[in-house]
Structure formats: structure tokens, C-alpha cells
Design a protein around this motif. Structure first.
Motif, PDB file in Angstrom:
ATOM      1  N   PHE B 206      13.273  39.803 -42.126  1.00 41.29           N
ATOM      2  CA  PHE B 206      13.673  38.602 -41.285  1.00 41.29           C
ATOM      3  C   PHE B 206      12.622  38.116 -40.429  1.00 41.29           C
ATOM      4  O   PHE B 206      11.818  38.900 -39.610  1.00 41.29           O
ATOM      5  N   VAL B 207      12.365  36.970 -40.305  1.00 41.93           N
ATOM      6  CA  VAL B 207      11.240  36.210 -39.444  1.00 41.93           C
ATOM      7  C   VAL B 207      12.036  36.652 -38.080  1.00 41.93           C
ATOM      8  O   VAL B 207      13.250  36.390 -37.779  1.00 41.93           O
ATOM      9  N   PRO B 208      11.381  37.078 -37.172  1.00 38.93           N
ATOM     10  CA  PRO B 208      11.940  37.687 -35.871  1.00 38.93           C
ATOM     11  C   PRO B 208      12.642  36.330 -34.978  1.00 38.93           C
ATOM     12  O   PRO B 208      11.967  35.243 -34.927  1.00 38.93           O
ATOM     13  N   GLY B 209      13.442  36.635 -34.575  1.00 40.05           N
ATOM     14  CA  GLY B 209      14.290  35.496 -33.699  1.00 40.05           C
ATOM     15  C   GLY B 209      13.753  35.422 -32.497  1.00 40.05           C
ATOM     16  O   GLY B 209      12.608  36.110 -32.049  1.00 40.05           O
ATOM     17  N   GLU B 210      13.989  34.272 -31.806  1.00 42.74           N
ATOM     18  CA  GLU B 210      13.544  33.936 -30.556  1.00 42.74           C
ATOM     19  C   GLU B 210      13.746  35.034 -29.458  1.00 42.74           C
ATOM     20  O   GLU B 210      14.865  35.574 -29.400  1.00 42.74           O
ATOM     21  N   ALA B 211      12.923  35.613 -28.576  1.00 38.09           N
ATOM     22  CA  ALA B 211      13.373  36.509 -27.655  1.00 38.09           C
ATOM     23  C   ALA B 211      14.277  36.043 -26.527  1.00 38.09           C
ATOM     24  O   ALA B 211      14.161  34.843 -26.402  1.00 38.09           O
ATOM     25  N   PRO B 212      15.454  36.748 -26.487  1.00 39.68           N
ATOM     26  CA  PRO B 212      16.478  36.565 -25.804  1.00 39.68           C
ATOM     27  C   PRO B 212      16.158  36.207 -24.444  1.00 39.68           C
ATOM     28  O   PRO B 212      15.401  37.181 -23.751  1.00 39.68           O
ATOM     29  N   GLY B 213      16.825  35.107 -23.674  1.00 43.04           N
ATOM     30  CA  GLY B 213      16.362  35.261 -22.278  1.00 43.04           C
ATOM     31  C   GLY B 213      17.187  36.010 -21.385  1.00 43.04           C
ATOM     32  O   GLY B 213      16.560  36.551 -20.468  1.00 43.04           O
ATOM     33  N   SER B 214      18.242  36.573 -21.915  1.00 43.87           N
ATOM     34  CA  SER B 214      18.790  37.960 -21.182  1.00 43.87           C
ATOM     35  C   SER B 214      19.451  38.658 -22.040  1.00 43.87           C
ATOM     36  O   SER B 214      19.167  38.793 -23.376  1.00 43.87           O
ATOM     37  N   HIS B 215      20.473  39.427 -21.650  1.00 41.73           N
ATOM     38  CA  HIS B 215      20.941  40.330 -22.745  1.00 41.73           C
ATOM     39  C   HIS B 215      21.994  39.632 -23.645  1.00 41.73           C
ATOM     40  O   HIS B 215      22.465  38.802 -23.134  1.00 41.73           O
ATOM     41  N   ARG B 216      21.950  40.080 -24.842  1.00 40.61           N
ATOM     42  CA  ARG B 216      22.865  39.588 -25.774  1.00 40.61           C
ATOM     43  C   ARG B 216      23.743  40.729 -26.034  1.00 40.61           C
ATOM     44  O   ARG B 216      23.667  41.914 -26.058  1.00 40.61           O
TER      45      ARG B 216
END
Ligand SMILES: Cc1ncc(C[n+]2csc(CCOP(=O)(O)OP(=O)(O)O)c2C)c(N)n1
Ligand code: SF4
Lengths: 302, 597
Positions: B206-216
Motif C-alpha cells: 500500500f502507498v503509505p497513508g498520510e501521517a495522522p494528526g493524532s492517535h487513530r
């Protein structure tokens, strides 16, 4: 109306009198047995002197279920047959208040019959007074679950054919922990039964024969001495109130039957058992704030 | 993954943005748990995810699927077609091969199928893998094939280059609670699957997802609803078990004692709603819930709560109706019942969450509205939302936490339980009354003091008082955000769990050159004022709902909108197959309406 601003000073705690407890004038028919029940309830509350604001009167629908309107206490007039589960919600969530439920035989044994079984087996802390008049009053003379065979009503013009329920047996089978039977025309006895019921720690229920002069007059003549009947009291030196089998035996013949406490045992209330679970659960959490508990829960979902 | 061409045998993994994997087996095979692990992994690796599952409504098991849609961008639907099918049995293969896209990959268990069973029509790549025997071998001679789900998970992890370390961490945490041998066996099976040489098949990454702003976090809708209720300050309530509502009451039963509260299992729904009204009358924020048949049983008491102006939250997790209907399928056919289901004029608020994350926020909002307007608030969730897992940002509790309060302040001498010029604020038991007059909550029509009143004028005034609360709310509600074109050929209107599929459909139609927009209604009763003007910006207004188009050709939301706005452009796309909308069903339906004059 906002109550946060300008909170008035609490009135000084005063003695709870019949005057303070009286609200609207009852709308019952003159001569209805329910008047006596109301008067005796005032008297018992005067005696017990609970804080006025901590008394709640609950009812479903029926003539007898009008009761809360005639009490100047916190009150709730609910729907037909569901007063007990409603009262359960109050009792379990508010250990500081005293919950009293009033209703008729139709409300309690017919449409609300299943709730009676469950409130009783859960041993919810409350007191329930069933004003049994052997007929549907409010809806004007239909057969009730306690109407005797042969009773002529609008739904059984040639006489009721269905076997009536036996309130004492029904209540014993339900698991109620205090069960008594009294009569609206026997005010002293009624007062004693109410008081014992209220002081019982658990689900206490009193069946109170209360004549509907409008639609079933004379229903209780056989237990009214001044009309030639007999009012036979349970002799508690002979009857052990903790003996369920003896209570069932005594309940076998209910016309006119005996009056008094059929059964009383101490069993933990659901109120107490739930609180125990809360205490045990919370003691394991080591005093963290409620918000922290939920935060931790979310952390585990990351 | 539809952008990926047929696999080549090149060694570098093909990079992809999203993929739909469907596991098909029997309910006892544990495919729900491996689907859940993948969903959690997605939550942790900044990927989006949406799962979809079917479970048989019988206990003894039966065919069951779990579908996971993983992606690096926004994942809005469960996937029309699968890219990969994992078939545990011949019957799973036969029933689900049709849902695999052309040129997709099918892994099947050689224990239950041979080459003769395969259908080579649509260029599907078949890979036979001995799930059962390889698992038995790995776990050590046991005849049980219980670990084959873990074998499959290991294999999928290898094929999609998933983060093995994180996945094993998630698995270990889950099984770690049980006894050691369970975890050991699970990991043995997993490793065997991971190491299994699937042969000449393409590997993906998978193309890496956008780094999350906070915890997911990842969770299903019922979990988020429950936690939202707790955050909203709910501590009491009662219910009766029914699919797909039960997991909310089960969780509340276990969680609330931690917060000092009690959740009661009642003898039936009539008692459940009564107990909840009792707790609400006693001054608490309280919640009852159910699914269709149970909501019907609560109706008399809900009418009472409107009349007596009792604040109350009612969750209804819709399923296929009427009657016992399709207890484990999705439908949105309780809207009318939620709004109008009681006798008499009994106004109440009706809300619907749009996705799993929104289940949390809608619960918070329901709590606020119930208290503010002192009336019942019904939340319409549904079976799809209840069980599907999505990944999203962890809610900020510092911002959203509502401390429960019990207002026992003494009420002033002029206190009226039912003032005509203000919203009712009940004085619960325990509150002293400065004037010495105690209030009564009542279901009889009443005057401002709660005294029964048969006056024609009073009934008119009090009916208006109860209705006007909703009129006021309607004016306070923001108009829903428009996705896509703010003017054009068609506006697609949805509510509830169709949010994602509608959004995706509109995106697709716009990419094909249509001028279309979409709005999603979270507030269904009342609806925000001003919808009529918004509709005027489009040639067609299309309500997309999972319910029947009825006698006159309109679904339940469309009927309500037509009745309130008298706008003949409002049309319906409805369906009643018990399944969530596929993108192509919405696109085709809307296109058909757009071609009308
Ligand atoms: C759901 C519902 N069904 C029926 C009624 C009509 N109803 C009101 S009171 C009552 C029976 C009254 O009898 P009982 O409970 O014995 O009380 P009484 O009036 O005799 O004191 C009935 C059938 C109702 N209010 N609600
Ligand atoms: S109808 Fe009967 S029960 Fe009702 S008030 Fe009159 S006498 Fe009492």
C-alpha cells in the motif's frame, strides 16, 4: 426555568403534617374505598417523618392510580401497567429517595402482571400498594383479573367465567419479600400493614381490598364485620411469616381469607447488589477520574 | 486495486492505494476476528478502512463473510467488488466468486476443492492453498483446523506486504488475554501462512497513508455509540436484548459500574423504556435502546415522554423489517416509526449518525439536545454501522467530556413544571420546593402546574409548547455541508449509513462530467430550516435510502421532504435487499432520474 441562578434558600425543615402532604381534592366517587387508603398513607408518613423532598409517589392508570395527584410530594403519573418498572428506574438510580407505588388490580395483575413478577424477583427497594376492587373502575365496570366467577360486568354480562387470580399466591410465587393483605375499611390494620411494608428493606407489597361503590358495591361485605362479614387476622404467634409453604397454604382459600402479613424475608435488594458491584469495580480502578477511565479505554483501541 | 493490472511475476511489489478483500467461510471459522485484526492494523498504520460482514441469524453457524476495504485515501464504502477472495469452502467459492472483480485473485482451500470446481470465465487467478492441512501441520498434529483463519491472515500479510510486527502485536494482545497455548497456536499458524510460498503471484504494497494528526483508533459503530453515551454523561438506563442492538447494552452493563452507574436488563422493552424514564425523571441522563420490534413496543411510553417532557435518549439500531424481518441485515425503514410512531401529536427529536466515528458524536449531541429541549431523542443507527469497523481519529475527550450532574437545587416559590413561556426543566425528587408545592410529571394533558386539564384552550397551548421546541431547534440547526457541486443537475440527499457510498458515488459522477452535489441529513426531525432554498439550486433532488418506495413511489425521507416542501422535483432511489448500497446502484439510479425531463 433556570434553577442555577438565584437559588432560593432551602425552607427550614419542618414537621411533615397531613396538611403539608395534601394536594388536590381527590376526584374519586364519594364513598370510594381509596379515600381511606389515602388518609392512612398521610398518617403513616406523618409518623415516619421522612424528608418531604425525598418522598416520591408513582402510579400507572386507573381510578386508584390518580393517587399521586392527591399527594403533595414529588410524583409521577405514568401509563397503564408500567408503574413498577418506572419506579424501578427511580429506586435504582436514587438510593436517597423513598419510592411508593399505587395502583389497581387491573394495572397490577393484568396489563402490568409481568412487571410485578420481575420487580418482585429483583427485590427492588420500594413499597407497592394494590387497591384491589375486583373490577375496572376508571373504564366503568369491565371484568378484572380478580373479579370472582359469576360477577356481572359490561364484558361479562352473564357473569364472569374466567378463574380469577389469587393475589396472595401470585405475589408469593413472584418472589416478593414482604407480602401483606389488608382492607380499606379496617384503618388501624391498614396503617400497621403500610408501616411494616415501608420499613421492610426490599420489595414490599400490600394488597388492600378497596371497594368500588360505583361498579362493585358490596364486593367485600363478607370481610366487613358491620355488614355481617368476618375479618380474620393472621395470628403471627401461629404463622411463621418466613415460612413460604405455610403462606401458600394460607393463600389457598381467599374468600374472604385472612388479613395480615403472609410472608416476609430478608434477601439482598437489587439496589444493594448493584451497589456492591459498583463498589468492587471502582475499588479496582484505584480512584482515577471518570474521564481518565474513558481515555484509557480509547487508548486500548489505538 | 481496480487500477492494478493482472499480476506479473516481477519481484518488486506493485504499489496500490486500496484493496477489497473478502473472506468467505462459515461463521465459526473466525473470519470476523481476522477481519477485525486487519481493520485494527489499518487504524494503526494511517490507512483508512471499512469492513462489512454478514452473519447468519442462527447460532449454530452457517455461511458468513467478512469483507475488508483497506486504503490509503478516504475509504467511504465497503467495496462493490472484491479484489481478492479467500474461499474456505467450495460453497463459499460458489457463492462469492461472482463478487470478485474480473481478473481478481482467488485463494481457495485445497482441502475442500479441486481444480474441477474452478470457474475460469473472467480471467480470475486461482491459487489453491492447503489452509487446513498446512495449519494442522504447523500447530502440531492436532485434528482441529481451528487456526486456519490465522494461517490465512499470515498469508494475506505476506501477499500485501503488511506491517507484520504491528499485526502480530495486535494478535498477541487479543489472544494474550486467553491462556498461553491459544496464543502460541495462533502465532504458529500465522507464521506458517506468512512463510507459505503462494507461488507465481504478484505481491502488493500500500502507498503509505498520510501521517495522522493524532492517535487513530478502529472500532465498530455500536462501540462508538456506547462510548459516546458515556462521554455524554449517561449513567443509567435499561434495555432488552435484540440483534443488532445488544452489544451496546452488554457494554453499558459492564462499563457503567466503573462510572458509578447501573444498566438494567429489563423483562421486556415496555419495562426497559419505563425504567429509563424513571431514571430520567429522577434527574439523570438515561438511555434505552433496541431494534425495530423493540422500538415498536416502546412507543406508548415514548409518547408519554413527549407529553410529560422527559429528556431521554433512545437508540434504535435498524434492521430489516417488518416484524422479525431480516434480523441481521441492514435497512432504513424505521424513520417514520421514529418520528411518528406514537399515538397523538408527540414531537421528539430524531438523529442519525453518518458513519462509525459519527456514532460517538451523535450520542454526545443527543445528550445535549435531550437536556436542552427536555424531550426524547431517538438515534437511528443501523445494522451496517453497528458491526462494521472503521479507523478514524481518537476523540478528544478533554473537549467533549460531559460531567454528569444531578440538579437538586431548591426550586423557587414560583416554580412551574410546565411553563408555557419556557422550556420545561423538571425538579427531580430530592429537590426542595421553596413554595412548598411539589410537582408531578404527568401524561394527562395538564396546566402549567401539572394539574390535569381538559380545557380545549390548554390542550392547544400545550401541544404548541411541545411542538415549538422542535421549531426552535430547526432554526438553530446548520444547513448540511454540500459535497460536490453547489448547483447543477442533481442533489443527492441521504441519511444514516449511506453517507460514504453517496459521497463516493457523487465523486464518481462528477469525474464522469455530471454536475451533482450531495447533502447528508444527520437531523431528521426536525430538519434544518432552509432546505427548500438549497434544493432550488438543482434540477433534480434524489433521496437515496434503504427502504421501500411505498405506494406512491417515494421512500420515507423523500415522503417527508415532499410533504414539508411540496417540491415535485424530489425523487427516490430505494432498495430493500438488506445490503448496503453499492456505488453503481446509486450512480445508475441517479443517472436514470437525471435523464428524465
Ligand atoms: C394501554 C392502555 N390500555 C387501556 C387503558 C384503559 N384503562 C385505563 S384504567 C384501566 C383499568 C382500570 O382498572 P384498575 O387498574 O383495576 O384500576 P381502578 O380504576 O379499578 O382503580 C383501563 C383498562 C389505558 N389507559 N391504557
Ligand atoms: S369508579 Fe369506583 S374505583 Fe373509581 S372512584 Fe368511583 S368508586 Fe372509586
Amino acid at each position: 426555568m433556570s434553577t442555577a441562578i438565584d437559588t432560593p434558600a432551602a425552607p427550614a425543615t419542618e414537621k411533615l403534617t397531613k396538611k403539608a402532604l395534601t394536594a388536590d381534592h381527590p376526584t374519586w366517587c364519594p364513598g370510594c374505598g381509596d379515600f381511606a387508603v389515602l388518609n392512612i398513607f398521610y398518617r403513616v408518613l406523618e409518623k415516619l417523618q421522612y424528608p418531604h423532598e425525598n418522598i416520591v409517589c408513582v402510579a400507572g392508570i386507573g381510578c386508584s392510580s390518580r393517587f399521586p395527584y392527591f399527594m403533595n410530594t414529588h410524583g409521577i403519573h405514568f401509563i397503564h401497567g408500567r408503574a413498577l418498572p418506572l419506579a424501578t428506574g427511580i429506586s435504582l438510580s436514587r438510593p436517597d429517595v423513598h419510592v411508593f407505588v399505587f395502583g389497581g388490580d387491573g394495572d397490577g395483575f393484568s396489563i402490568g402482571g409481568n412487571h410485578l413478577n420481575h420487580a418482585a424477583r429483583k427485590n427492588i427497594k420500594l413499597t407497592y400498594v394494590i387497591m384491589d376492587n375486583f373490577v375496572y373502575g376508571l373504564t366503568k365496570k369491565q371484568t378484572s383479573p380478580t373479579s370472582p366467577i359469576g360477577f356481572k360486568s359490561k364484558t361479562d354480562p352473564t357473569g364472569s367465567i374466567d378463574r380469577p387470580i389469587n393475589p396472595m399466591r401470585q405475589l408469593l410465587a413472584s418472589g416478593a419479600t414482604f407480602i401483606a393483605r389488608t382492607h380499606a375499611a379496617q384503618v388501624k390494620h391498614m396503617e400497621a400493614m403500610f408501616e411494616r411494608a415501608i420499613l421492610h428493606d426490599g420489595f414490599s407489597v400490600v394488597e388492600c381490598l378497596s371497594e368500588c361503590v360505583m361498579f362493585y358495591s358490596g364486593a367485600f361485605d363478607d370481610s366487613t364485620p358491620r355488614k355481617g362479614g368476618t375479618y380474620e387476622l393472621i395470628d403471627e404467634t401461629q404463622h411463621d411469616v418466613t415460612d413460604e409453604t405455610a403462606a401458600f397454604k394460607m393463600a389457598e382459600n381467599l374468600a374472604p381469607g385472612k388479613f395480615g402479613v403472609y410472608y416476609q424475608v430478608n434477601r439482598p435488594t437489587k439496589n444493594a447488589l448493584e451497589q456492591k458491584w459498583i463498589d468492587e469495580t471502582q475499588s479496582k480502578l484505584g480512584g482515577v477520574s471518570q474521564k481518565e477511565i474513558l481515555k484509557k479505554r480509547f487508548e486500548a483501541m489505538r | 486495486m481496480s487500477s492494478v493490472s493482472a499480476p506479473s511475476s516481477s519481484s518488486a511489489p506493485t504499489s496500490l492505494r486500496n484493496a477489497v478483500i473478502r473472506f468467505a467461510g462459515n461463521s465459526q471459522d473466525g473470519i470476523q476476528s481476522i477481519g477485525g485484526f486487519l481493520a485494527r492494523l489499518a487504524g494503526r498504520t494511517a490507512q483508512e478502512v471499512m469492513t462489512y460482514m454478514t452473519i447468519p441469524s442462527t447460532i449454530s453457524g452457517g455461511p458468513s463473510i467478512f469483507q475488508v476495504h483497506l486504503g490509503s485515501g478516504e475509504v467511504l464504502h465497503e467495496g462493490d467488488e472484491a479484489d481478492v477472495l479467500v474461499a474456505f469452502y467450495k460453497h463459499s467459492y460458489q457463492n462469492h466468486i461472482g463478487s470478485l472483480r474480473k481478473g481478481g485473485i482467488c485463494f481457495y482451500d485445497t482441502a475442500d476443492m479441486t481444480a474441477e470446481d474452478l470457474n475460469h470465465d473472467r480471467g480470475i487467478i486461482h491459487i489453491g492453498v492447503p489452509f487446513t492441512s498446512a495449519t494442522v501441520e504447523a500447530v502440531g498434529g492436532s485434528t482441529r483446523d481451528r487456526g486456519k483463519n490465522m494461517f490465512v491472515l499470515g498469508m494475506v500479510c505476506a501477499v500485501f506486504n503488511l506491517d507484520k510486527e504491528k499485526l502480530v502485536g495486535i494478535v498477541s494482545r487479543q489472544f494474550g488475554r486467553k491462556d498461553e497455548s491459544v496464543l502460541r497456536n495462533a502465532l504458529l499458524a500465522f507464521d506458517a501462512g506468512f512463510a507459505y510460498q503462494v507461488g507465481d503471484v504478484e505481491k502488493f504494497s500500500f502507498v503509505p497513508g498520510e501521517a495522522p494528526g493524532s492517535h487513530r483508533i478502529s472500532a465498530d459503530g455500536n462501540q462508538m455509540m456506547t462510548l459516546g453515551l458515556i462521554a455524554a454523561g449517561v449513567r443509567y438506563g435499561s434495555a432488552y436484548p435484540i440483534t443488532p442492538w445488544s452489544s451496546i447494552m452488554e457494554t453499558l452493563r459492564v462499563e457503567l459500574p466503573k462510572y458509578g452507574g447501573i444498566y438494567v436488563q429489563a423483562e421486556d422493552e415496555l419495562a426497559a423504556v419505563a425504567m429509563t424514564i424513571g431514571a430520567a425523571f429522577a434527574g439523570h441522563l438515561a438511555i434505552t435502546g433496541s431494534a425495530g420490534p423493540g422500538l415498536s413496543l416502546k412507543m406508548e411510553a415514548l409518547g408519554y415522554a413527549s407529553m410529560a417532557e422527559i429528556p431521554l435518549i433512545v437508540v434504535n439500531v435498524q434492521r430489516g423489517g417488518p416484524s422479525t424481518g431480516l434480523p441481521t441485515s441492514v435497512e432504513q425503514s424505521d424513520l417514520m416509526q421514529a418520528i411518528y410512531g406514537s399515538h397523538g401529536d408527540s414531537p421528539r427529536i430524531v438523529l442519525a449518525p453518518k458513519d462509525v466515528e459519527d456514532c460517538f458524536y451523535i450520542a454526545l449531541e443527543a445528550g445535549k439536545l435531550a437536556k436542552k429541549y427536555s424531550c426524547p431523542v431517538i438515534i437511528l443507527s443501523d445494522q451496517a454501522l453497528s458491526s462494521r469497523i472503521e479507523a478514524f481519529e481518537e476523540p478528544d475527550l478533554d473537549k467533549h467530556w460531559v460531567e454528569p450532574e444531578l440538579d437538586l437545587a431548591t426550586r423557587p416559590a414560583d416554580f412551574k413544571p410546565y411553563p408555557l413561556d419556557a422550556i420545561t426543566r423538571h425538579a427531580p425528587p430530592g429537590a426542595k420546593m421553596a413554595g412548598g408545592k411539589y410537582p408531578i410529571a404527568t401524561g394527562l394533558e395538564h396546566d402549567e402546574m401539572g394539574h390535569p386539564s381538559g380545557s380545549p384552550k390548554m390542550h392547544t397551548l400545550m401541544t404548541a409548547k411541545r411542538r415549538n421546541k422542535l421549531v426552535q431547534l430547526s432554526k438553530e440547526l446548520p444547513l448540511p455541508e454540500i459535497h460536490g457541486d453547489t448547483t447543477g443537475d442533481a442533489l443527492v440527499v441521504g441519511w444514516g449509513s449511506t453517507f460514504g457510498p453517496i459521497k463516493e458515488s457523487v465523486t464518481r459522477m462528477r469525474s464522469e462530467g455530471h454536475k451533482v452535489g450531495a447533502i447528508h441529513l444527520r437531523h431528521l426531525h426536525p430538519m434544518p430550516a432552509g432546505l427548500g432554498d438549497l434544493f432550488k439550486q438543482y434540477k433534480h433532488v434524489v433521496c437515496v435510502e434503504m427502504n421501500d418506495s411505498g405506494l406512491y413511489g417515494y421512500g420515507q425521507l423523500a415522503t417527508l421532504l415532499r410533504a414539508s416542501l411540496a417540491d415535485p422535483r424530489i425523487q427516490s432511489v430505494c432498495k430493500t435487499d438488506g445490503l448496503a448500497f453499492r456505488i453503481r446502484e446509486i450512480v445508475t439510479g441517479v443517472e436514470k432520474i437525471m435523464t428524465q425531463a
